[in-house]
Design an enzyme around this catalytic site. Structure first.
Site, PDB file in Angstrom:
ATOM      1  N   LYS A  48       0.806  -1.222   0.000  1.00 49.57           N
ATOM      2  CA  LYS A  48       0.000   0.000   0.000  1.00 49.57           C
ATOM      3  C   LYS A  48       0.843   1.278   0.000  1.00 49.57           C
ATOM      4  CE  LYS A  48      -4.027  -2.091   0.028  1.00 49.57           C
ATOM      5  NZ  LYS A  48      -4.946  -2.025  -1.108  1.00 49.57           N
ATOM      6  N   ASP A  49       2.135   1.161   0.330  1.00 51.16           N
ATOM      7  CA  ASP A  49       3.009   2.334   0.220  1.00 51.16           C
ATOM      8  C   ASP A  49       2.966   2.910  -1.191  1.00 51.16           C
ATOM      9  OD1 ASP A  49       3.820   1.874   2.812  1.00 51.16           O
ATOM     10  OD2 ASP A  49       5.919   1.491   2.325  1.00 51.16           O
TER      11      ASP A  49
END
Length: 345
Positions: A48-49
């Site tokens: 998700k970064d």
């Protein structure tokens, strides 16, 4: 990005370019070669970064975010952590609406990263005012100068993986990948990665992982949203009780459903065989790989990449807790018990 003299300007420069690791022991009885794209190596410990950075930077370019803006999002934990991390570096306030299904570890991590957290009941319908979707929408309407990321319905979620994850996998396998196994929640990871890979070689099979209790597999097969398929389950960040527009069902060849129990055991097996401390959804992706292998999906010439989306440290109070496993009725002492602890007095 080049890091001058080996020094990284900030943690955001470390996002992406995660390693491809050959799986050896866990898959030794399966036909083909198996690899994991281990997203736990991102600085925020999850895939998700990539979307947090891409979506926020695109919003900055469009003038939607500026100093003093509050960023709001719905999350099962990982996206929230990534958004909180990016917000710290860039100087924005962050509010997160989190499902109560999220582990206490994740919720504590979000607080540690300076986010204001609203914990919302997990087992309510998506249109219930208490659902984390609607709580985030309400907060966005009430807070002036706020931006709602809305990853489930944001094309930038897909674009982030089309621009980074797909090209990385293609390059790391020298274009020899034959199958991609990836969990589908918002659908951003599998859709963006698949779109890029299919453009390079349309014969690559894209195999989505869904949970029992989720509506995605049936929707993919029939085009019908059947809420009777929806019921509570424990895996976080996998499956849905709605259809996210960030999922491109056209690029996915088939879905495989997995159970909470099998996925939990498989995550622990990854740790004990490969030394990779992977998260619950990683266990789900590995379990789906085994089920697909049993159905004859792979042969000796297959080069299978399984995306492990996050790190096991997010699940210390869940799948890596013997007490939690026992409470769920999952615990198998002979098979995947952790090493014993002995206290010296």
């Amino acid at each position: 990005m080049s890091h001058k003299f080996g020094i990284t300007e900030n943690v955001l420069e470390l996002i992406g370019n995660t390693p491809m690791i050959k799986l050896n022991k866990i898959t030794e009885k399966l036909d083909g070669k198996f690899y994991t794209k281990f997203e736990g190596y991102n600085p925020g410990h999850s895939t998700k970064d990539r979307i947090a950075l891409h979506i926020i930077e695109q919003a900055e370019k469009q003038g939607l975010i500026k100093k003093g803006t509050t960023i709001i999002e719905t999350t099962s934990g990982n996206t929230g952590f990534s958004i909180a991390m990016v917000s710290i570096i860039k100087g924005y306030d962050c509010i997160l609406a989190v499902s109560s299904k999220s582990s206490n570890d994740k919720i504590d991590m979000l607080k540690a990263m300076g986010a204001k957290v609203y914990v919302c009941p997990a087992h309510v319908s998506a249109d219930d005012p208490r659902s984390y979707y609607n709580v985030a929408k309400r907060l966005h309407s009430e807070i002036a100068d706020s931006v709602y990321i809305n990853q489930y319905f944001n094309q930038l979620n897909v674009d982030a993986h089309y621009n980074t994850t797909g090209p990385e996998i293609w390059e790391q396998t020298n274009g020899k990948i034959t199958h991609l196994v990836a969990a589908s929640g918002t659908g951003g990871t599998i859709s963006g990665t698949a779109k890029y890979l299919k453009e390079q070689n349309p014969n690559i099979k894209i195999l989505g992982v869904d949970a029992f209790g989720s509506v995605l597999k049936k929707f993919h097969e029939t085009g019908e949203l059947d809420l009777e398929e929806s019921y509570p389950y424990r895996i976080e960040g996998l499956g849905k009780n709605l259809i996210p527009t960030a999922t491109d069902f056209e690029v996915i060849d088939k879905f495989e459903k997995v159970s909470d129990e099998d996925s939990a055991h498989r995550a622990r097996e990854i740790a004990l065989t490969e030394g990779i401390f992977a998260g619950y959804t990683s266990g789900a992706a590995m379990q789906a790989t085994f089920q697909l292998a049993e159905k004859g999906e792979f042969d000796k010439n297959s080069n299978v990449v399984v995306i492990f989306p996050d790190h096991g440290s997010r699940y210390m109070s869940k799948i890596y807790s013997d007490d939690w496993m026992r409470e769920q009725g999952f615990f198998d002492t002979e098979k995947f018990a952790q090493a014993e602890i002995e206290f010296v007095k």
